[in-house]
Scaffold this active site. Structure first.
Site, mmCIF file in Angstrom:
data_model
loop_
_atom_site.group_PDB
_atom_site.id
_atom_site.type_symbol
_atom_site.label_atom_id
_atom_site.label_comp_id
_atom_site.label_asym_id
_atom_site.label_seq_id
_atom_site.Cartn_x
_atom_site.Cartn_y
_atom_site.Cartn_z
ATOM 1 N N THR A 57 2.553 -0.589 -2.658
ATOM 2 C CA THR A 57 3.562 0.450 -2.669
ATOM 3 C C THR A 57 3.673 1.193 -4.092
ATOM 4 O OG1 THR A 57 4.987 -1.394 -2.787
ATOM 5 C CG2 THR A 57 4.878 -0.320 -0.625
ATOM 6 N N LYS A 181 3.870 -12.016 0.708
ATOM 7 C CA LYS A 181 4.707 -11.158 -0.306
ATOM 8 C C LYS A 181 5.746 -11.153 0.194
ATOM 9 C CE LYS A 181 5.053 -7.568 -3.417
ATOM 10 N NZ LYS A 181 4.537 -5.991 -3.809
#
Length: 336
Positions: A57, A181
């Site tokens: 991202t 994550k």
């Protein structure tokens, strides 16, 4: 630890991972600047981070083409090899909205040199994302993925699709799913998962470094942190201090890291500005426009830039005091 599943064949190594920014040419088309990327990736590797995350991202992955993602992975691998790190961990984002797309991205990432794949859940039709959809999606991708899969839980960019610890524990049973994550920031998930699994069965990582010590205390394996783009040595030092048992010093540094990282919480533009201001010159990438977000997104306005400098500048003094790391056949950044 309560699970009896076998250890994974290739666990994600413990440590600090930097989800690298994408750098663009200062042209209307904003093509990826591979030369600047090589210099920047080299700087991050010398800064001591355990591995790099490509096409995540923070890299504006949704704005990158598949071929650009492959190019960036190849450049990162070349940078690591040139610095004398032949086995340097590279994690590549493979998130697609369909099983088919994610498998294709996984195979392309592997071909480009990635060691691990980072995968978000599908999220476009949020009401259709049932538990069965999530379990089936990850199983199908992991079955076909040529590299180990790390789950990526980031509800803020996934239409509020949030994977709870029971779902994550179910996915951990898959032999090719090696960790998660947690950009959801849920420390409870860390402690629940690490109570059930040892790291070699299923690694658990924070999604930022402002709670790195709490994550490590809870049994986590490290973090993937955007501030690593700005201060890679400082975040790596924080991890090392805690692992060495120098807890009081680690706690002091944790506070400074957390203060600096709050700028990253404001979005991609402030993160990229901070990197351009503090890390760019050290990496040899001095043209700040290369760090601008890809259009239609805009760079931070002047007041935001001034605030970013103010909250990050104290950590910069620590960063300047720390040495580079050297790979095999490298001394002080030069080949023997």
């Amino acid at each position: 630890m309560t699970s009896s599943i076998p250890n994974k064949a290739s666990p994600l190594p413990r440590g600090i991972y930097c989800p690298v920014l994408s750098l663009y040419e200062n042209t209307p088309n904003q093509d990826i600047d591979l030369e600047a990327s090589y210099a920047y990736f080299s700087y991050l590797i010398r800064g001591g981070v355990t591995g790099l995350v490509l096409a995540g991202t923070t890299a504006e992955a949704v704005l990158l083409s598949p071929s650009e993602k492959q190019d960036l992975t190849r450049v990162a691998r070349r940078a690591a090899l040139d610095l004398g790190f032949p086995s340097y961990p590279l994690v590549a984002g493979i998130s697609g909205q369909s099983t088919r797309e994610s498998i294709r991205l996984a195979k392309e990432a592997h071909e480009a040199g990635a060691d691990f794949a980072l995968l978000m859940p599908p999220s476009f039709w949020q009401k259709a994302v049932s538990k069965d959809v999530i379990l089936g999606f990850y199983k199908d991708v992991a079955d076909s993925c040529p590299i180990p899969v790390v789950i990526y839980n980031f509800p803020a960019v996934c239409n509020n699709v949030d994977l709870n610890s029971d779902v994550l524990a179910s996915l951990a049973q898959h032999p090719n799913i090696v960790g998660v994550k947690l950009t959801c920031g849920n420390a409870g998930k860390v402690t629940r998962l690490t109570q059930e699994f040892v790291h070699e069965q299923f690694g658990v990582y924070g999604g930022s470094s402002d709670w790195l010590i709490p994550c490590l205390i809870g049994g986590g394996g490290g973090c993937v942190t955007g501030i690593g783009n700005v201060f890679p040595k400082s975040v790596s030092k924080l991890y090392t201090l805690y692992e060495r048992g120098e807890v009081s010093e680690a706690v002091k540094l944790q506070g400074l890291v957390a203060q600096a990282e709050k700028a990253c919480k404001e979005g991609i533009a402030p993160t990229k500005f901070g990197a351009s201001y503090f890390a760019g010159p050290k990496a040899g990438v001095v043209e700040k426009e290369k760090f601008w977000p890809r259009k239609p997104y805009l760079p931070s306005p002047k007041p935001m830039q001034e605030w970013v400098v103010e909250v990050m500048k104290q950590l910069d003094e620590i960063e300047k005091s720390l040495p580079d790391v050297a790979g095999i056949g490298i001394t002080n950044g030069t080949k023997k």
